[in-house]
Design a protein around this motif. Structure first.
Motif, mmCIF file in Angstrom:
data_model
loop_
_atom_site.group_PDB
_atom_site.id
_atom_site.type_symbol
_atom_site.label_atom_id
_atom_site.label_comp_id
_atom_site.label_asym_id
_atom_site.label_seq_id
_atom_site.Cartn_x
_atom_site.Cartn_y
_atom_site.Cartn_z
ATOM 1 N N GLY A 1 0.639 -1.145 0.121
ATOM 2 C CA GLY A 1 0.065 -0.063 -0.070
ATOM 3 C C GLY A 1 0.859 1.332 0.052
ATOM 4 N N LYS A 2 1.959 1.102 0.905
ATOM 5 C CA LYS A 2 2.750 2.435 0.886
ATOM 6 C C LYS A 2 3.493 2.785 -0.449
ATOM 7 C CE LYS A 2 3.600 2.632 5.830
ATOM 8 N NZ LYS A 2 4.601 2.363 7.083
ATOM 9 N N LEU A 3 3.963 1.653 -1.137
ATOM 10 C CA LEU A 3 4.798 1.618 -2.262
ATOM 11 C C LEU A 3 3.616 2.066 -3.530
ATOM 12 C CD1 LEU A 3 7.359 0.845 -4.042
ATOM 13 C CD2 LEU A 3 6.508 -1.176 -4.306
ATOM 14 N N THR A 4 2.424 1.573 -3.402
ATOM 15 C CA THR A 4 1.445 2.095 -4.490
ATOM 16 C C THR A 4 1.094 3.700 -4.162
ATOM 17 O OG1 THR A 4 0.373 -0.233 -4.400
ATOM 18 C CG2 THR A 4 -0.929 1.579 -5.224
ATOM 19 N N HIS A 5 1.141 4.140 -2.852
ATOM 20 C CA HIS A 5 0.946 5.488 -2.788
ATOM 21 C C HIS A 5 2.384 6.266 -3.165
ATOM 22 C CE1 HIS A 5 -0.621 9.136 -1.012
ATOM 23 N NE2 HIS A 5 0.742 9.236 -0.329
ATOM 24 N N LEU A 6 3.426 5.699 -2.758
ATOM 25 C CA LEU A 6 4.791 6.382 -3.528
ATOM 26 C C LEU A 6 4.699 6.411 -4.787
ATOM 27 C CD1 LEU A 6 7.307 7.337 -2.192
ATOM 28 C CD2 LEU A 6 8.357 5.109 -2.609
#
Length: 544
Positions: A437-442
């Motif tokens: 999820g954090k990578l997708t947001h990044l």
């Protein structure tokens, strides 16, 4: 019970189309008949303790609970609420030795579906002895009003004195089913928070719990879950196998007590694309993650993935999402234009088998819909807001523990999974979902900046291009991107913490309220025929 509350209960019964006026209380005119309502801390018995005093205000009912000293604290709180509503205290039959003391007496041998000494000693024997001591000399008949619903098929005996004690089942005569019980509680006292992770009343360690209930107990009531876990008897070889997970060890080394201290209902958890209400209603919404191969076994989600099965293990995990319709985004988005409608997440189950997970979700879905009030929803709004994302996760072999315990170990779970393994697996899977999820947001922020830089490069003069790029790098998006990037690198700065990935995702298809009872009944029948414990009802003695 005061008249205002009595009227509320009876009016609610009318709204639920319950023909309560036709119900006749057995032995109503017999002064030698005693009327006892066993309560368990669960919804069915709680509802029974409300409706009978409301229907028969001139009749004295006795409320009794057989304690095991292994109930969740929220269940004990229910007895105080019942007492406050009906005006009489709930009598608690407290044993000299509780469940965990009994386990020690049985040399650490845990109760199970085949050895239910907990039920025999702490429930049935305790009740029988109490009835005989208190009432056999002063009355000739005792009615026990038990909360077995019209849609259930669990029957049995609660007393060995059938000549005196009669089990009565008012819900069968009133034709009251699960949804009506929960609806009445939602309109009156409220539903116990225990039902955020349990579909029935029981000890916190009950072997009748479904895997989904243990998973949600770990998330919603970690201290209760942990108190059960420490009583399992796990062999040295099994513990060595659990301790060998490099990924789990790395996570708890970096974040001790990850599950108890971490926000499991994380806003950063990776969201299956169809869950987002920004995209799900488009003519051609984004498809789930896919990695094309010749494998067609996962066509439910139009996705598949090619991995070396010798080096990776596959697990399927389901996550509950609550979303807001697009026309309500304003009050949730604030200054964040990336809000996708999701405002609540919770892992609800996992399985190494996709079909097994999908079957279990019929029960999970039914339970969530029945207890919508616990999420500040109605059944109708829950139908609009609930999504359940399903994910396939690939993890290097040796990190997860998906097998039954060995023959030298004893666990509470009917499926043979230890509580320790459940906690370990949840830690790893939740870590991977949040990391994704954090990578997708990044990536979202990065693409947003790329687009702005691309537009800036089209400006006619060098000065304008330079100025625009300076504006971009001084702006909020750039600041958020650099902050998110540093946080990501800091959190996942070694190869072990970067293990595993989401290989595809999809969505569970919600069932209409009108079709839900028949779908679940059919599922339960199939599970019963196949000996699947996920479909079982709890023991009748757990109504005490």
């Amino acid at each position: 019970m005061n008249e205002e509350r009595r009227k509320l209960i009876l009016d609610t019964l009318d709204l639920l189309a319950i023909d309560w006026r036709e119900y006749k209380l057995p032995g109503h005119d017999d002064p030698d008949t005693l009327h006892i309502i066993p309560v368990s801390g669960g919804s069915d018995s709680k509802c029974m303790s409300l409706i009978l005093p409301a229907m028969f205000p001139n009749k004295r009912f006795i409320f009794v609970f057989t304690d095991t000293k292994a109930e969740e604290q929220a269940s004990y709180n229910e007895f105080d609420q019942i007492s406050e509503w009906v005006g009489y205290n709930v009598i608690k039959i407290i044993p000299e030795k509780g469940l965990y003391d009994l386990i020690d007496d049985y040399n650490g041998y845990l109760p199970s579906g085949q050895a239910r000494y907990c039920t025999r000693i702490l429930k049935l024997k305790s009740l029988d002895e109490w009835l005989e001591k208190k009432f056999f000399k002063i009355c000739s008949h005792i009615n026990l009003y038990v909360g077995i619903r019209f849609d259930e098929d669990r029957f049995g005996r609660l007393s060995n004195h059938d000549d005196v004690v009669q089990m009565r089942l008012p819900y069968l005569d009133l034709k009251m089913e699960r949804s009506q019980v929960y609806s009445l509680l939602a309109a009156t006292t409220g539903i116990s928070p225990v039902y955020k992770h349990s579909s029935r009343s029981s000890c916190n360690c009950c072997f009748f719990k479904r895997n989904s209930e243990r998973v949600m107990q770990c998330i919603e009531a970690y201290s209760e879950f942990n108190s059960v876990s420490v009583h399992e008897k796990l062999s040295d070889s099994y513990l060595e196998k659990l301790d060998s997970s490099k990924m789990f060890n790395a996570i708890i080394s970096k974040y001790p007590n990850y599950l108890s201290n971490s926000a499991l209902q994380s806003p950063y958890i990776f969201i299956a694309k169809p869950v987002s209400t920004l995209t799900e209603n488009l003519p051609n919404p984004p498809k789930p993650i896919r990695n094309n191969t010749s494998d067609t076994t996962l066509d439910m989600f139009d996705a598949s993935c090619n991995y070396d099965t010798d080096n990776f293990e596959t697990v399927y995990i389901a996550v509950m999402f609550l979303v807001k319709p697009e026309d309500e985004y304003g009050i949730y988005r604030g200054n964040n234009d990336t809000f996708n409608g999701v405002y609540f997440t919770k892992i609800v189950n996992y399985s190494r088998n996709l079909n097994g997970l999908k079957r279990s979700l019929n029960y999970v879905y039914e339970h969530i819909m029945s207890t919508a009030e616990l999420y500040n929803e109605t059944q109708e709004s829950m139908l609009r807001h609930l999504r359940i994302g399903i994910y396939e996760i690939k993890v290097p072999t040796g990190q997860l523990e998906l097998d039954r315990v060995d023959k030298e170990s004893y666990t509470w779970a009917g499926n043979g999974m230890s509580y320790r393994a459940i906690e370990q697996n949840l830690t790893i899977m939740q870590w991977i979902l949040v990391r994704k999820g954090k990578l997708t947001h990044l990536e979202f922020l990065k693409n947003k900046l790329k687009s702005r830089f691309k537009e800036a490069s089209k400006l006619p003069s060098f000065e304008d291009r330079l100025l625009e790029k300076q504006i971009i790098t001084a702006g909020s998006v750039w600041e958020e991107y650099t902050k998110a990037k540093k946080s990501y690198i800091r959190s996942y700065n070694n190869t072990v913490l970067a293990m595993g990935e989401v290989s595809w995702s999809g969505i569970y298809k919600n069932i209409g309220l009108d079709k839900l009872p028949s779908v679940v009944a059919k599922q339960r029948k199939l599970d019963k025929e196949n000996g699947n414990v996920e479909g079982e009802y709890t023991c009748i003695a757990c109504s005490l």
